[in-house]
Design an enzyme around this catalytic site. Structure first.
Site, PDB file in Angstrom:
ATOM      1  N   ASP A 246       0.819  -1.213   0.000  1.00  0.00           N
ATOM      2  CA  ASP A 246       0.000   0.000   0.000  1.00  0.00           C
ATOM      3  C   ASP A 246       0.859   1.272   0.000  1.00  0.00           C
ATOM      4  O   ASP A 246       1.571   1.555   0.966  1.00  0.00           O
ATOM      5  CB  ASP A 246      -0.917  -0.022   1.222  1.00  0.00           C
ATOM      6  CG  ASP A 246      -2.118   0.866   1.030  1.00  0.00           C
ATOM      7  OD1 ASP A 246      -3.009   0.489   0.247  1.00  0.00           O
ATOM      8  OD2 ASP A 246      -2.143   1.960   1.630  1.00  0.00           O
TER       9      ASP A 246
ATOM     10  N   ARG B 275     -10.391   5.871 -15.623  1.00  0.00           N
ATOM     11  CA  ARG B 275     -11.099   5.088 -14.608  1.00  0.00           C
ATOM     12  C   ARG B 275     -10.075   4.840 -13.501  1.00  0.00           C
ATOM     13  O   ARG B 275      -8.973   4.357 -13.771  1.00  0.00           O
ATOM     14  CB  ARG B 275     -11.588   3.765 -15.203  1.00  0.00           C
ATOM     15  CG  ARG B 275     -12.372   2.841 -14.238  1.00  0.00           C
ATOM     16  CD  ARG B 275     -11.463   1.902 -13.494  1.00  0.00           C
ATOM     17  NE  ARG B 275     -12.187   0.876 -12.722  1.00  0.00           N
ATOM     18  CZ  ARG B 275     -11.611   0.040 -11.873  1.00  0.00           C
ATOM     19  NH1 ARG B 275     -10.310   0.078 -11.660  1.00  0.00           N
ATOM     20  NH2 ARG B 275     -12.321  -0.857 -11.221  1.00  0.00           N
TER      21      ARG B 275
ATOM     22  N   ASP C   4      -8.865   3.090 -10.065  1.00  0.00           N
ATOM     23  CA  ASP C   4      -9.029   1.891  -9.246  1.00  0.00           C
ATOM     24  C   ASP C   4      -8.973   2.236  -7.754  1.00  0.00           C
ATOM     25  O   ASP C   4      -8.338   3.211  -7.345  1.00  0.00           O
ATOM     26  CB  ASP C   4      -7.853   0.956  -9.592  1.00  0.00           C
ATOM     27  CG  ASP C   4      -8.029  -0.459  -9.089  1.00  0.00           C
ATOM     28  OD1 ASP C   4      -8.953  -1.131  -9.556  1.00  0.00           O
ATOM     29  OD2 ASP C   4      -7.222  -0.902  -8.229  1.00  0.00           O
TER      30      ASP C   4
ATOM     31  N   GLU D  53     -13.618   4.043  -8.906  1.00  0.00           N
ATOM     32  CA  GLU D  53     -14.190   2.808  -8.377  1.00  0.00           C
ATOM     33  C   GLU D  53     -14.227   2.906  -6.851  1.00  0.00           C
ATOM     34  O   GLU D  53     -13.196   2.835  -6.188  1.00  0.00           O
ATOM     35  CB  GLU D  53     -13.332   1.596  -8.779  1.00  0.00           C
ATOM     36  CG  GLU D  53     -13.942   0.289  -8.292  1.00  0.00           C
ATOM     37  CD  GLU D  53     -12.927  -0.716  -7.757  1.00  0.00           C
ATOM     38  OE1 GLU D  53     -13.286  -1.894  -7.623  1.00  0.00           O
ATOM     39  OE2 GLU D  53     -11.782  -0.317  -7.438  1.00  0.00           O
TER      40      GLU D  53
END
Ligand code: ABC
Ligand code: CA
Length: 524
Positions: A192, A221, A223, A247
């Site tokens: 991360d 787009r 994620d 998203e």
């Protein structure tokens, strides 16, 4: 001479950055680059369980643009483009593109930089848009702790949040863990990235700006948006400079809402959950879909406008793995095309694919033969055309917000003038009935269900009362909204002849002329 002046001006015109308003008139075809088309048109076996690269790439997409465009789509969403981990992992190869290793190199399984530019050019020549998928939340690690030195450019342990996996219980009550712990599992941790570090933030911002410009992408787009702190997003979106759709995988509109303030919009996951549960059995409840959408209309930054509306994607079981009742399938598929947001169709849905959870839902499309005579291909084609027809007779079609005139457990009537959509989850053995007393049409106006080309007249008060058959949906438009000789119910259409091709030429010539004139002025 004239041509050399005209040509670059045309290219410059098409390269203008695409805004949310530009996108709202569009319809998006989402494809998995590795699974959509091979460059030579061959049909190699592709066993989804193997999770291996199957051979689709940018050249394949270029060769199949006719297939996409002929269904009425004018935008394409491709897989992430950057270099991923090579070779086999605990979950196979990185054919889907989400396992970043180097953000400054391309994934060469999909082709070269020139191939990607050729795809972008080919898409733009057709007046279509290209959307790229990007991941900023993590890099993929094949061991724990990861070999940080293998990442580019974030190659120090300090570039990452300290290790912890996100726990299922965190999703509802620990947003800090959702943002700073890791996705993935012991087999394949997703390291991360420390998106609080200002150097990392500025690297990401210049990276997205460069990527969009370099390949002339029209949209992005994004994620795993909910896994990065909210105040990371405004600058990132601004640096992208085009439409951004995030998203945010959650079923609650109130959870998704804040992200619609910094990004152009989000993928409409809350509506997705209500849509699939509403239509996957004859016991579903459609009033839940209506309630979720009405909530979205009030809590999202631009209402449901600009949201990406979908029935399927690469992370969820295909709808036909939940039910194969074709009436339910057609009803559910209709929704994204008749609502306020931007329709997104996941490749393969039109061919009736039935794959379940990841990885089964990532079938190779070449195995279908790309048949254009399939019933769902026709369904999609009609829905795209109906949307365009509605917009061409009502200039406010895209900007006005839909209303549910009926929202019962089993039936919906959705008004987005001049379109009235009638949906039902009663299934293929039913004869649904919709009573819509105030549908907003004029007295006795002649209407047509574009899905069957069956005519019906509004009543004296402009309402409709309709008995359907076979549990099928209906999409009503005035016959005057359909162009004579157009693609939708041409025999019944009474509207003016289609003129879009001519007006586009006039526009292009007009702008070229303006540029030639301004050049003449500049040089005189
Ligand atoms: C691989 C294998 C899988 C295996 C998995 C452990 O590892 O392929 O078979 O099960 C990529 C690949 C995947 C791969 C993953 C992990 O990486 O495509 O094949 O799975 O290595 C995005 C992308 C997705 C991508 C990644 C990672 C992220 O769209 O394709 O996956 O770059 C979470 C994230 C979401 C992510 C999704 C896959 O996982 O938030 O961004 N998608 C709950 C959580 C969600 C969670 C979801 C699924 O579970 O809240 O955050 O999504 O794990 C609703 C609730 C929701 C709830 C759902 C299930 O129910 O409101 O909150 O979602 O009612
Ligand atoms: Ca994170």
């Amino acid at each position: 001479m004239l041509a050399s002046i005209l040509f670059p001006s045309f290219v410059a015109l098409t390269a203008l950055a695409a805004s949310p308003d530009d996108w709202r008139t569009r319809s998006i075809y989402q494809l998995v680059t590795d699974r959509f088309a091979t460059p030579d048109g061959s049909s190699p076996t592709c066993n989804t369980d193997d999770r291996r690269y199957c051979g689709g790439n940018y050249k394949g997409v270029i060769n199949k643009l006719d297939y996409i465009q002929s269904m009425g789509f004018d935008a394409i969403w491709i897989s992430p483009v950057v270099a991923n981990v090579e070779g086999n992992t605990a979950y196979g190869e990185a054919f889907h593109g989400y396992w970043t290793q180097d953000i400054n190199k391309l994934n060469d399984h999909f082709g070269s930089a020139d191939d990607l530019k050729s795809l972008s050019d080919a898409v733009h020549k057709r007046n279509m848009y290209l959307m790229v998928d990007v991941v900023v939340n993590h890099m993929v690690a094949t061991s724990n702790p990861p070999n940080f030195g293998s990442f580019e450019p974030f190659n120090q342990q300090s570039d990452y949040h300290s290790f912890c996996f996100i726990q299922a219980s965190d999703y509802d009550n620990n947003q800090t863990a959702v943002e700073q712990c890791w996705l993935g599992d012991e087999n394949l941790p997703l390291a991360d990235i420390n998106t609080e570090d200002p150097n990392i933030v500025s690297t990401w911002n210049s990276w997205i700006s460069g990527l969009v410009k370099n390949y002339t992408f029209d949209g992005v787009r994004i994620d795993t948006v909910k896994h990065v702190r909210k105040d990371f997003w405004p600058e990132f979106a601004k640096s992208a400079g085009v439409y951004t759709v995030g998203e945010v995988l959650h079923n609650d509109t109130n959870y998704v809402a804040p992200y619609t303030q910094s990004l152009s919009a989000a993928l409409d996951y809350p509506a997705y959950f209500a849509l699939t549960t509403g239509f996957q059995t004859t016991n579903g409840n459609l009033s839940t879909l209506a309630a979720v959408v009405q909530s979205g209309q009030s809590v999202y930054d631009n209402g449901e406008h600009y949201m990406g509306s979908f029935l399927e994607n690469h992370d969820n079981p295909r709808f036909q793995s939940l039910t194969q009742d074709q009436a339910l399938v057609k009803n559910a598929m209709t929704w994204p095309f008749v609502q306020d947001g931007i329709p997104v169709l996941y490749y393969g849905q039109e061919q009736g694919y039935t794959g379940g959870n990841d990885p089964a839902n990532r079938e190779a499309l070449w195995l279908s033969g790309y048949g254009e005579d399939k019933p769902l291909v026709q369904h999609v084609k009609t829905l795209n055309a109906a949307r365009k027809a509605a917009a061409s007779t009502n200039k406010d079609f895209y900007t006005s917000s839909l209303k549910f005139l009926v929202d019962s457990t089993n039936n919906l009537a959705i008004s987005k003038p001049p379109m009235l959509t009638l949906l039902t989850n009663e299934g293929s053995t039913s004869t649904p009935q919709w009573n819509v007393p105030n549908a907003g049409y004029s007295a006795n106006q002649e209407l047509i269900d574009v899905l069957t080309c069956t005519k019906v007249n509004a009543d004296a008060n402009g309402g409709v009362s309709i008995k359907g058959s076979g549990g099928n949906p209906q999409v009503l438009l005035p016959t005057s909204a359909l162009a004579k000789g157009g693609s939708v119910c041409p025999d019944a259409a009474t509207g003016a002849q289609a003129s879009s091709a001519r007006s586009l030429t006039v526009q292009v010539l007009g702008s070229s002329l303006a540029i030639v004139l301004s050049l003449l002025v500049a040089f005189s």
